[in-house]
Scaffold this active site. Structure first.
Site, mmCIF file in Angstrom:
data_model
loop_
_atom_site.group_PDB
_atom_site.id
_atom_site.type_symbol
_atom_site.label_atom_id
_atom_site.label_comp_id
_atom_site.label_asym_id
_atom_site.label_seq_id
_atom_site.Cartn_x
_atom_site.Cartn_y
_atom_site.Cartn_z
ATOM 1 N N GLY A 158 0.565 -1.342 -0.351
ATOM 2 C CA GLY A 158 0.453 0.117 -0.112
ATOM 3 C C GLY A 158 0.585 1.202 -0.017
ATOM 4 N N ARG A 173 7.160 4.856 -0.689
ATOM 5 C CA ARG A 173 7.399 4.414 -0.638
ATOM 6 C C ARG A 173 8.918 4.562 -0.876
ATOM 7 N NH1 ARG A 173 4.252 2.108 -5.652
ATOM 8 N NH2 ARG A 173 3.729 4.156 -5.589
ATOM 9 N N ASP A 194 2.128 9.028 -0.636
ATOM 10 C CA ASP A 194 3.405 7.761 -0.602
ATOM 11 C C ASP A 194 4.259 7.571 0.133
ATOM 12 O OD1 ASP A 194 5.085 5.860 -2.242
ATOM 13 O OD2 ASP A 194 3.755 6.724 -4.045
#
Ligand SMILES: [Zn+2]
Length: 436
Positions: free
Chosen positions: A308, A349, A347
């Protein structure tokens, strides 16, 4: 030379509610590692030109005086290992018998392994401890691999379907008539060089250490008490590589490389949830990798455990509800806003560390990058790796409900061979409601 892990005696009395004594040996004092002392393993010289000069990463806990890192092996699974000890199922003194565990394929060494700053989040020598550190192993150091390389056949229904539809042809070499594809796969645990990681994120090492300490609830005091220990084994997920064709060809720029770097999405990847394009894109990439390998090239899928967008699945499902319950329904123009409302960011990541694995493999050029992510593309090219063609997901593989995500991402800068949707169009791209 830093000598980690000196014993700091406590009262010796177990705390109320403390774990029962360990399975093997007498109950011990709690050992804090905030002071150097004892005969430690050699200090790690990150980025040194040879394994011998770099020195082994010793993160095992069987002999704390030998440790030369912060944290321990197996990433997030280190917590399960602790539970196994607490449950008296695992002898904390157990040392792995590594007979016959050596890699099936040798990776490197490549020049990038010792180029300053090229690799900061994995140990390039992590698969080869049996050959690189045989002497230290023989001398009693409990050195553990952080990388394992093996062989497998992967069988996916989408690949079988591609054979049935004539898009793929079994050749008995890369692809079997049964639909099984032959791969070399590698699991890579995170090994962070803190000064290098700090540089990638544009902060000071001191700041990085402090934030890691505070945001994990003070899990690793050595982050702030042991500046001499520069290497951290973080309790996070690892990554897996699937290589189609000859792994040695990855470093050869004259051999066509088809590659995808994929971030985990369990709901789609495993369970086929249709709100995103993760599994269809992954299986499309595998099909492209097989075709590439059959053309005499090599294929690579890198699978990062960053569920996710590294926000975790609970946050992800909360966002799904927020998207589908908002006024006007789940529309592409509100896609990023809803994530940001719940998570605080769009985000997490942060692709800054992602290219390290490509440097480990010796990759200098990706001929066909099967990804539309501008963040991944930017990270790869900024790391000095050339990218040829970018391969988007074919439109007919995008589930209807995933159109919201795809349009929002294309408008935000994702690669598309056609026009990116306009702000007006984003308002009209709408997903299913929760009840339907
Ligand atoms: Zn997904």
């Amino acid at each position: 030379m830093p000598n980690p892990a000196d014993a700091v005696p406590t009262t010796g009395q177990p705390e109320p509610g403390a774990a029962p004594p360990r399975a093997a040996g007498p109950a011990r004092h709690i050992r804090l590692t905030s002071h150097a002392g004892g005969q430690g393993a050699q200090a790690i010289r990150w980025g040194a030109p040879s394994a011998a000069e770099r020195g082994p990463v010793v993160g095992s806990t069987t002999n704390r005086a030998h440790r030369n890192v912060i944290g321990t092996h197996s990433g997030s699974y280190s917590v399960y290992r602790a539970l196994a000890v607490a449950a008296r199922a695992l002898d904390p003194g157990h040392r792995p018998d590594l007979t016959n565990t050596a890699p099936t394929d040798r990776i490197g060494p490549h020049p990038a392994w010792s180029e300053p700053g090229k690799i900061v989040s994995l140990d390039p020598w992590g698969a080869e401890i049996g050959t690189c550190f045989a002497d230290a192993l023989a001398a009693g150091y409990d050195i553990r691999p952080t990388i394992a390389v093996t062989k497998a056949h992967v069988i996916l229904p989408e690949i079988i379907e591609a054979i049935q539809k004539g898009r793929l042809k079994p050749d008995g070499k890369v692809l079997l008539p049964s639909g099984g594809a032959l791969v070399t796969k590698a699991a890579v645990e995170p090994v962070w060089h803190l000064p290098g990681v700090a540089e990638r994120f544009g902060c000071s090492e001191t700041e990085l250490r402090r934030v890691l300490f505070e945001e994990t609830g003070g899990m690793y005091p050595e982050l702030v008490t042991r500046p001499d220990l520069e290497v951290f084994l973080p309790p996070i997920g690892h990554l897996t590589l699937y290589i189609f064709g000859n792994p040695a060809d990855l470093a050869d720029t004259s051999v066509e490389l088809t590659a995808r770097v994929h971030d985990e999405c369990n709901g789609s990847d495993v369970f086929g949830s249709d709100i995103c394009t993760c599994r269809p894109y992954l299986t499309h990439a595998i099909e492209e990798c097989i075709q590439g390998a059959q053309r005499g090239g090599v294929g690579l899928c890198v699978y990062y455990r960053k569920e996710g967008r590294a926000l975790g699945e609970v946050t992800k499902f909360l966002v799904y509800n927020a998207r589908k319950r908002q006024e006007g329904g789940d529309t592409a123009d509100q896609y990023f806003a809803r994530t940001e409302c719940v998570a605080g960011v769009q985000d997490m990541r942060f692709q800054q560390l992602m290219p390290d694995v490509l440097h480990w493999l010796g990759v200098k050029k990706i001929h066909r990058l099967v990804s539309m992510s501008n963040m991944k593309y930017d990270a790869i090219t900024e790391a000095g790796i050339e990218v040829g063609e970018r391969v988007n997901i074919p439109d007919d593989l995008i589930p209807a409900d995933a159109r919201v995500e795809m349009d929002a991402k294309m408008a935000a800068g994702y690669f598309t061979p056609g026009e990116a949707p306009s702000a007006e169009q984003l308002k009209t791209t709408k997903g299913r409601g929760l009840g339907s």
